[in-house]
Write an enzyme that holds these catalytic residues in place. Structure first.
Site, PDB file in Angstrom:
ATOM      1  N   GLU A  35      -1.655   3.318   1.838  1.00 36.78           N
ATOM      2  CA  GLU A  35      -0.625   2.485   2.485  1.00 36.78           C
ATOM      3  C   GLU A  35      -0.199   1.278   1.631  1.00 36.78           C
ATOM      4  OE1 GLU A  35      -3.226   3.752   4.006  1.00 36.78           O
ATOM      5  OE2 GLU A  35      -2.755   4.334   6.074  1.00 36.78           O
ATOM      6  N   GLY A  36      -1.068   0.833   0.734  1.00 37.55           N
ATOM      7  CA  GLY A  36      -0.689  -0.254  -0.181  1.00 37.55           C
ATOM      8  C   GLY A  36       0.463   0.202  -1.072  1.00 37.55           C
ATOM      9  N   HIS A  37       0.267   1.346  -1.725  1.00 33.19           N
ATOM     10  CA  HIS A  37       1.346   1.909  -2.557  1.00 33.19           C
ATOM     11  C   HIS A  37       2.590   2.179  -1.711  1.00 33.19           C
ATOM     12  CE1 HIS A  37      -2.341   3.623  -4.701  1.00 33.19           C
ATOM     13  NE2 HIS A  37      -1.760   2.932  -5.655  1.00 33.19           N
TER      14      HIS A  37
HETATM   15  P1  AMP Z   1      -2.721   1.373  -8.782  1.00 26.20           P
HETATM   16  O1  AMP Z   1      -2.356   2.779  -8.412  1.00 26.20           O
HETATM   17  O2  AMP Z   1      -4.063   0.953  -8.300  1.00 26.20           O
HETATM   18  O3  AMP Z   1      -2.487   1.081 -10.245  1.00 26.20           O
HETATM   19  O4  AMP Z   1      -1.696   0.446  -7.993  1.00 26.20           O
HETATM   20  C1  AMP Z   1      -0.307   0.590  -8.132  1.00 26.20           C
HETATM   21  C2  AMP Z   1       0.379  -0.592  -7.474  1.00 26.20           C
HETATM   22  O5  AMP Z   1       0.028  -0.639  -6.095  1.00 26.20           O
HETATM   23  C3  AMP Z   1      -0.045  -1.936  -8.088  1.00 26.20           C
HETATM   24  O6  AMP Z   1       1.091  -2.770  -8.211  1.00 26.20           O
HETATM   25  C4  AMP Z   1      -1.031  -2.466  -7.073  1.00 26.20           C
HETATM   26  O7  AMP Z   1      -1.121  -3.872  -7.051  1.00 26.20           O
HETATM   27  C5  AMP Z   1      -0.430  -1.936  -5.780  1.00 26.20           C
HETATM   28  N1  AMP Z   1      -1.459  -1.913  -4.738  1.00 26.20           N
HETATM   29  C6  AMP Z   1      -2.678  -1.337  -4.801  1.00 26.20           C
HETATM   30  N2  AMP Z   1      -3.392  -1.570  -3.682  1.00 26.20           N
HETATM   31  C7  AMP Z   1      -2.593  -2.329  -2.888  1.00 26.20           C
HETATM   32  C8  AMP Z   1      -2.753  -2.916  -1.592  1.00 26.20           C
HETATM   33  N3  AMP Z   1      -3.874  -2.778  -0.893  1.00 26.20           N
HETATM   34  N4  AMP Z   1      -1.725  -3.630  -1.088  1.00 26.20           N
HETATM   35  C9  AMP Z   1      -0.578  -3.796  -1.791  1.00 26.20           C
HETATM   36  N5  AMP Z   1      -0.354  -3.260  -3.014  1.00 26.20           N
HETATM   37  C10 AMP Z   1      -1.356  -2.548  -3.556  1.00 26.20           C
END
Ligand code: AMP
Length: 281
Positions: A35-37
Site C-alpha cells: 500500500e505504500g507503493h
Molecule cells: P522500494 O520499492 O522499497 O524501493 O520503494 C519504492 C518507493 O516507495 C520509495 O520511494 C519508497 O520511499 C516508497 N515507499 C516504500 N514504503 C513506503 C511506505 N510505507 N509509505 C510510503 N512510501 C513508501
C-alpha cells in the site's frame, strides 16, 4: 498497460507520446508492491496523463553482505496491481542489458555517507545512479517518492537540483500498518516474535514526539529516552537513532520545526528504518 524490458523501447514510446502529453508521472520501485507503493502510484495517476512504474531490484544499491538474492519478488502480482491502478507503462529492465558495460556512477557527496550510508556505504550511490538513468529514460515531469526513505528523498532532491534534472520530486507520507509499523517489502521477513519486536520503531518515534510536544527539546535527552525504550525489546539493536534537519539530514542539538527523528534498528538480521517529524510547523 504496456510492459517494457528494454530501455530503448521505452524511450521510443516516450518520444512518441511526449508530443501529445505534457505530464508524465514516474514511480520508481523495487517491486513486491504494497500500500505504500500504491499510494505513490495513485497520486501519479491522479496528477499526470501517463504514469510509468519501474520494478527493478537494483544490484548497485546492495552491499556485498546484503539481501539482494533474497529480496522479495512477485512480478505477476505487481503487474496485476499496476494494471488495476491505471498505470500506463511498466519498466522491468533486465539487469545485464540495463547495466551493459556500465562505467558511470552518480554520487551526492556528504549526504550519502551519513545515517544509513554508514552501515550501507554503496547504497545511495546505487540509488542515485539508477535514478539518473531512469529519469533520462522516462523523461518524467513528476517523480513520486516516499517519506519512509527520508534520507533517500533528500539525496535525490539534491541530485535533481545539482544536475538540473527538469522534474519535480513529490514526497508522499509514510503508509503504516494499523499498529504503526511502516509498510515495507522487507516486512515479509518478520515472523511471530520479530513482528512484535518491529513495533519498537514506531513506539520510539511516537513516544519521543509526545515528549517533545510536552516541551523537551534537548536532543541528547530525547535520544537517551529513545534508547531506554529500545532496551525493552530483547531482539532489537540500534544501528542509529538521530534527530536531524528533515531537509539537510544534518544532526541537531535542539529540536525545531524542521526536526525529524530518524532511525535504523536491527531485529536480529532484519534492518528496518523509519522516521517522524517531531513538531508541527
Ligand atoms: P522500494 O520499492 O522499497 O524501493 O520503494 C519504492 C518507493 O516507495 C520509495 O520511494 C519508497 O520511499 C516508497 N515507499 C516504500 N514504503 C513506503 C511506505 N510505507 N509509505 C510510503 N512510501 C513508501
Amino acid at each position: 498497460m504496456r510492459i517494457f524490458t528494454q530501455a530503448s523501447d521505452l524511450s521510443n514510446q516516450i518520444k512518441k507520446i511526449k508530443k501529445e502529453v505534457d505530464k508524465i508521472g514516474f514511480v520508481p520501485t523495487m517491486g513486491y508492491l504494497h500500500e505504500g507503493h500504491e499510494s505513490l502510484i495513485k497520486q501519479s495517476v491522479l496528477e499526470n496523463q501517463k504514469t510509468i512504474v519501474s520494478i527493478f531490484v537494483n544490484p548497485l544499491q546492495f552491499g556485498e553482505n546484503e539481501d539482494l538474492a533474497t529480496y522479495p519478488r512477485d512480478l505477476k502480482s505487481d503487474l496485476k496491481k499496476c494494471e488495476k491502478l491505471g498505470v500506463d507503462f511498466v519498466f522491468t529492465p533486465n539487469e545485464s542489458d540495463f547495466y551493459n558495460n556500465h562505467k558511470t556512477k552518480v554520487k551526492v557527496s556528504e549526504m550519502s555517507n551519513i545515517l544509513c550510508g554508514v552501515t550501507r556505504p554503496v547504497h545511495f550511490e546505487g540509488v542515485t545512479t539508477v535514478l539518473a538513468k531512469l529519469f533520462n529514460i522516462t523523461k518524467a515531469n513528476n517523480v513520486y517518492m516516499g517519506q519512509k526513505d527520508a534520507q533517500q528523498v533528500s539525496i535525490v532532491k539534491k541530485m535533481v537540483k545539482d544536475l538540473n534534472f527538469d522534474l519535480d520530486i513529490i514526497q508522499m507520507p509514510i503508509v503504516r500498518e494499523i499498529d504503526g509499523l511502516a509498510k515495507s517489502s522487507r516486512n515479509k521477513y518478520l515472523d511471530g516474535e520479530n513482528r512484535k519486536e518491529a513495533l519498537v520503531l514506531f513506539n520510539i518515534l511516537s513516544s519521543i514526539k509526545k515528549i517533545v510536544e510536552n516541551g523537551e527539546l534537548e536532543v541528547d535527552k530525547l535520544k537517551y529516552e529513545a534508547r531506554k525504550i529500545l532496551k525493552k525489546y530483547s531482539k532489537a539493536k540500534e544501528d542509529y537513532i538521530e534527530i536531524v534537519n528533515k531537509n539537510t539530514m544534518k544532526k541537531q542539538e535542539m529540536v525545531d520545526e524542521e526536526s525529524m527523528m530518524i532511525l535504523a534498528i536491527f531485529i536480529e538480521k532484519i534492518r528496518l528504518i523509519d522516521n517522524m517529524k517531531l513538531l508541527e510547523d
